[in-house]
Design an enzyme around this catalytic site. Structure first.
Site, short mmCIF file in Angstrom:
data_model
loop_
_atom_site.label_atom_id
_atom_site.label_comp_id
_atom_site.label_asym_id
_atom_site.label_seq_id
_atom_site.Cartn_x
_atom_site.Cartn_y
_atom_site.Cartn_z
N GLU A 122 2.04 8.68 -5.09
CA GLU A 122 3.17 7.75 -5.11
C GLU A 122 2.82 6.53 -5.94
O GLU A 122 1.71 5.99 -5.84
CB GLU A 122 3.54 7.26 -3.69
CG GLU A 122 4.24 8.27 -2.84
CD GLU A 122 4.60 7.73 -1.45
OE1 GLU A 122 4.87 6.53 -1.31
OE2 GLU A 122 4.59 8.55 -0.50
N ARG A 176 6.65 16.76 -4.97
CA ARG A 176 6.00 16.52 -3.68
C ARG A 176 7.09 16.20 -2.66
O ARG A 176 7.85 15.25 -2.85
CB ARG A 176 5.01 15.36 -3.79
CG ARG A 176 4.47 14.91 -2.45
CD ARG A 176 3.48 13.75 -2.56
NE ARG A 176 3.06 13.34 -1.23
CZ ARG A 176 3.24 12.14 -0.71
NH1 ARG A 176 3.79 11.16 -1.41
NH2 ARG A 176 2.85 11.88 0.52
N TYR A 233 0.93 1.01 -5.15
CA TYR A 233 2.13 0.29 -5.58
C TYR A 233 1.84 -1.10 -6.12
O TYR A 233 2.52 -1.57 -7.01
CB TYR A 233 3.10 0.12 -4.39
CG TYR A 233 3.82 1.37 -3.99
CD1 TYR A 233 3.25 2.28 -3.09
CD2 TYR A 233 5.08 1.67 -4.49
CE1 TYR A 233 3.92 3.43 -2.72
CE2 TYR A 233 5.76 2.82 -4.12
CZ TYR A 233 5.18 3.71 -3.24
OH TYR A 233 5.84 4.85 -2.88
N HIS A 276 4.86 13.42 7.23
CA HIS A 276 5.27 12.15 6.60
C HIS A 276 6.12 11.38 7.60
O HIS A 276 7.30 11.14 7.38
CB HIS A 276 6.01 12.43 5.29
CG HIS A 276 6.12 11.25 4.36
ND1 HIS A 276 5.76 11.29 3.03
CD2 HIS A 276 6.54 9.97 4.57
CE1 HIS A 276 5.96 10.11 2.47
NE2 HIS A 276 6.45 9.29 3.38
N ASN A 279 -1.57 6.76 -2.96
CA ASN A 279 -0.33 6.00 -3.10
C ASN A 279 -0.72 4.59 -3.52
O ASN A 279 -1.41 3.88 -2.78
CB ASN A 279 0.42 5.91 -1.76
CG ASN A 279 1.06 7.23 -1.38
OD1 ASN A 279 0.97 8.22 -2.11
ND2 ASN A 279 1.73 7.25 -0.23
N GLU A 281 -0.28 8.45 4.31
CA GLU A 281 -0.56 7.05 4.63
C GLU A 281 -0.82 6.76 6.10
O GLU A 281 -0.05 6.04 6.74
CB GLU A 281 0.61 6.16 4.20
CG GLU A 281 0.77 6.07 2.72
CD GLU A 281 1.70 4.92 2.31
OE1 GLU A 281 2.10 4.13 3.17
OE2 GLU A 281 2.00 4.85 1.13
C1 PNW Z 1 5.24 4.46 1.10
N1 PNW Z 1 2.00 -1.13 0.83
O1 PNW Z 1 4.97 3.46 2.04
C2 PNW Z 1 5.78 5.67 1.83
O2 PNW Z 1 4.91 6.77 1.71
C3 PNW Z 1 7.16 6.08 1.44
O3 PNW Z 1 7.73 6.89 2.43
C4 PNW Z 1 7.99 4.85 1.16
O4 PNW Z 1 9.34 5.12 0.98
C5 PNW Z 1 7.38 4.18 -0.07
O5 PNW Z 1 6.01 3.90 0.11
C6 PNW Z 1 8.08 2.88 -0.48
O6 PNW Z 1 7.92 1.91 0.52
C7 PNW Z 1 4.25 2.31 1.68
O7 PNW Z 1 2.12 -2.12 1.58
C8 PNW Z 1 4.30 1.23 2.52
O8 PNW Z 1 1.25 -1.17 -0.16
C9 PNW Z 1 3.55 0.10 2.26
C10 PNW Z 1 2.75 0.03 1.12
C11 PNW Z 1 2.69 1.10 0.25
C12 PNW Z 1 3.45 2.24 0.55
#
Ligand code: PNW
Length: 532
Positions: free
Chosen positions: A433, A135, A367, A180, A365, A225
């Protein structure tokens, strides 16, 4: 955790034992005879067979054939070559050059990982991981220097053709994110995503990508996002004091309309000729109630609707439109604050219909997880924080990573997927992600534990709970420009040496782990067996 099959077997065995014992308790058959009775034998045979058929004895936690493993990147974070061969200026070029103090280490993406010059090398890295999906995103100003479609930069088309062809030559499926975050500066000067015309500009830009790459690219994502780039200042292409409840809703509204319009254009004009699937990528940090109180439970559900439902509900719900709770809260707050109409714009009935169902899959995405607590109402400022009206807390007990916002909470992943299954009728999901950051260095056992924990949770969600997830994409292939954190937070399976003229890429231990997962489809029984 993970493999429940042996437990199920034991349960069958025990049940059969009890049943047999009950039936035979009136006679004198001894227990040894009982053990070898036909009933036990059949129960055992059934279990062993089922386990072997499901490949669950030798490899307890396996994803079925066809489940995709991949890695992800984004244009501004890796390409560099910010001003070569006709590329226009993006909002990130301007921000990093003119206000470097806004970036943690005062760095920028001028050179980044130099991927513009390293197509073959990068594809080799992806190939070595054994994954089947890559991706990546297209830089809008590399294709259209000022964002508008009357002037195409042929070198941009050439560059992405090279990437796509090299991937296909290596049996790796290309998956493109159309936007993006690296908006052409020219469009920001016209208000960025707060400008309603942006939806038309996005349609025209996307059309050029379908025309040029659609014959070979079958997986498309419109936006990455929107929650992040609509809420944070400097990301949206409009000055937006953090969390503003005016421009961020305007941005979101135009983004959702743009998504629907691009999807319908793709569906009507391109899919019949070239096939392919299209989705949108939405981030979802799981929001767990801080306590068992009804207030905190309601607060968590409200936060989920405001942060995920904002973008998902109009597209994936049966009713369409914004989540009802979001509509009623923002309407009420706006009125109390003296606005003549709601700060949350309204879709026309035609737009609701056009947007509803405008995705073949949901790009997720995920995390991390946060605890959510109800706080006393504060309606003094028209911010989305005040609309949501909660406090978000990171539990100190959760393991930390290299990013302050990201703690390791694998169970939140399973809850997220189950929430989506329930809320949107089990949509098809591609995990676009998931990942964690460390500092520089090759020994990243913590990353291995993170991926392993999240993949086990994902496995439970898919095979125990029936969530419809078709693939998992790790963020990121290699270290890269981590937006306002510069190069200080490293998410890569490959380390990039920013001191070396070649920007040398070296696999971390986690690359070895992920290669084993991608090649076998199974998680190792024990991390100690991996010979790292
Ligand atoms: C993503 N959260 O951003 C982006 O899509 C990427 O470009 C970035 O490098 C990656 O995560 C790592 O930061 C996020 O707060 C920003 O949960 C914030 C969050 C999740 C993803």
């Amino acid at each position: 955790m993970g493999n429940r099959r042996p437990l199920t077997c034991l349960w069958y065995y025990k049940t059969a034992f009890c049943a047999y014992h009950l039936v035979t308790s009136h006679n004198t058959m001894n227990s040894t005879m009982c053990q070898f009775s036909g009933v036990f034998f059949l129960a055992l045979l059934y279990c062993v067979n089922a386990s072997v058929l499901n490949n669950e004895i030798d490899s307890p936690v396996c994803f079925k054939d066809g489940f995709l493993f991949g890695v992800a990147t984004a244009a501004y974070q890796i390409e560099g070559a910010w001003n070569v061969s006709g590329k226009g200026v993006s909002i990130w070029d301007k921000l990093t050059h003119e206000e470097p103090e806004k970036i943690f280490d005062h760095s920028n993406g001028d050179i980044a990982d130099g991927s513009y010059y390293k197509v073959k090398e990068d594809v080799r890295l992806i190939k070595e991981l054994g994954v089947s999906l890559y991706r990546f995103s297209v830089s809008w100003p590399r294709i259209l220097p000022n964002g508008l479609s009357y002037k195409i930069n042929e070198d941009g088309i050439r560059y992405y053709n090279e990437v796509i062809d090299e991937l296909i030559r290596n049996n790796i499926t290309p998956a493109i994110t159309i936007f993006h975050w690296d908006l052409p500066q020219y469009l920001r000067d016209m208000g960025g995503w707060t400008n309603a015309l942006m939806a038309d500009f996005m349609v025209e830009y996307s059309r050029i990508l379908f025309e040029n790459f659609g014959d070979r690219v079958k997986i498309w994502m419109t936006f990455n996002e929107p929650l992040t780039f609509c809420q944070l200042s400097d990301y949206a292409g409009a000055d937006n004091p953090e969390g503003s409840g005016i421009k961020s809703y305007l941005c979101g509204h135009n983004v959702i309309r743009a998504h629907g319009m691009v999807y319908r254009m793709f569906e009507e004009e391109y899919r019949p000729k070239i096939g392919g699937e299209m989705g949108i990528v939405i981030s979802y940090a799981w929001e767990e109630p801080y306590s068992d109180s009804e207030e905190d439970k309601a607060a968590a559900e409200r936060a989920r609707n405001f942060q995920f439902g904002w973008f998902a509900h109009p597209i994936f719900s049966e009713a369409g439109d914004y989540p009802p709770i979001m509509r009623s809260v923002v309407d009420k707050n706006s009125k109390e604050q003296g606005f003549p109409s709601s700060r949350l714009p309204s879709f026309t009935p035609g737009e609701v219909k056009m947007i509803k169902g405008s995705a073949d899959f949901l790009g997720l995405n995920h995390y991390t997880t946060r605890l959510v607590q109800q706080v006393p109402k504060n309606n003094s400022n028209p911010t989305s924080e005040n609309d949501i009206n909660v406090k978000q807390i990171i539990d100190e007990k959760w393991p930390k990573t290299g990013s302050s916002w990201l703690s390791v909470v694998p169970w939140g992943f399973r809850k997220t997927l189950n929430w989506l299954k329930l809320a949107y009728n089990n949509p098809k999901i591609l995990v676009t992600e998931n990942g964690m950051s460390t500092g520089p260095g090759l020994d990243d056992k913590k990353r291995i534990e993170y991926i392993d924990g999240y993949l086990r949770s994902l496995h439970d969600a898919v095979y125990e709970d029936g969530c419809n997830v078709v693939g998992y994409t790790y963020w990121s292939l290699m270290d890269n420009f981590e937006w306002k954190r510069g190069y200080s937070e490293r998410f890569g399976l490959y380390e990039v040496d920013y001191e070396s003229p070649n920007l040398t890429r070296t696999p971390r231990l986690s690359a070895k782990y992920y290669t084993s997962v991608a090649k076998t489809g199974c998680l190792p029984d024990s991390l100690a067996d991996l010979e790292l």
